[in-house]
Design a protein around this motif. Structure first.
Motif, PDB file in Angstrom:
ATOM      1  N   LYS A  20       0.815  -1.222   0.000  1.00 56.95           N
ATOM      2  CA  LYS A  20       0.000   0.000   0.000  1.00 56.95           C
ATOM      3  C   LYS A  20       0.848   1.271   0.000  1.00 56.95           C
ATOM      4  O   LYS A  20       0.586   2.198  -0.768  1.00 56.95           O
ATOM      5  CB  LYS A  20      -0.959   0.014   1.191  1.00 56.95           C
ATOM      6  N   TYR A  22       3.941   1.798  -0.975  1.00 60.41           N
ATOM      7  CA  TYR A  22       4.620   1.933  -2.266  1.00 60.41           C
ATOM      8  C   TYR A  22       3.638   2.424  -3.334  1.00 60.41           C
ATOM      9  O   TYR A  22       3.927   3.367  -4.074  1.00 60.41           O
ATOM     10  CB  TYR A  22       5.235   0.594  -2.673  1.00 60.41           C
ATOM     11  N   LYS A  23       2.480   1.797  -3.418  1.00 57.67           N
ATOM     12  CA  LYS A  23       1.491   2.165  -4.431  1.00 57.67           C
ATOM     13  C   LYS A  23       0.983   3.592  -4.219  1.00 57.67           C
ATOM     14  O   LYS A  23       0.775   4.330  -5.191  1.00 57.67           O
ATOM     15  CB  LYS A  23       0.337   1.174  -4.424  1.00 57.67           C
ATOM     16  N   ASN A  27       1.370   6.372  -7.103  1.00 57.11           N
ATOM     17  CA  ASN A  27       0.137   6.958  -7.617  1.00 57.11           C
ATOM     18  C   ASN A  27      -0.074   8.413  -7.208  1.00 57.11           C
ATOM     19  O   ASN A  27      -1.074   9.024  -7.582  1.00 57.11           O
ATOM     20  CB  ASN A  27      -1.067   6.114  -7.179  1.00 57.11           C
TER      21      ASN A  27
END
Length: 67
Positions: A20, A22-23, A27
């Motif tokens: 989570k 990292y994403k 994003n």
């Protein structure tokens, strides 16, 4: 010219099983947190737990000494 001593910084980044943190970073989520264990030079006997927070353009850290 800055003549400060060069130092080595070591990190272990912590994340959820589904990555989570990292994403969120990739994003561009405006409100996110990074969790890491950090120590300086070769002094792994004094690690710090850091929560690096970001809220849009505002950033801050919560730092805790680990035993």
């Amino acid at each position: 010219m800055n003549k400060s001593k060069e130092r080595k910084i070591s990190n272990i980044y912590l994340d959820t099983i589904d990555l989570k943190n990292y994403k969120d970073n990739i994003n561009g989520v405006k409100r996110r947190t990074k969790h890491r264990i950090r120590w300086y030079d070769d002094n792994a006997q004094n690690p710090l737990l850091e929560y690096k927070n970001k809220d849009d353009k505002l950033g801050w850290k919560n730092i805790y000494k680990l035993p």
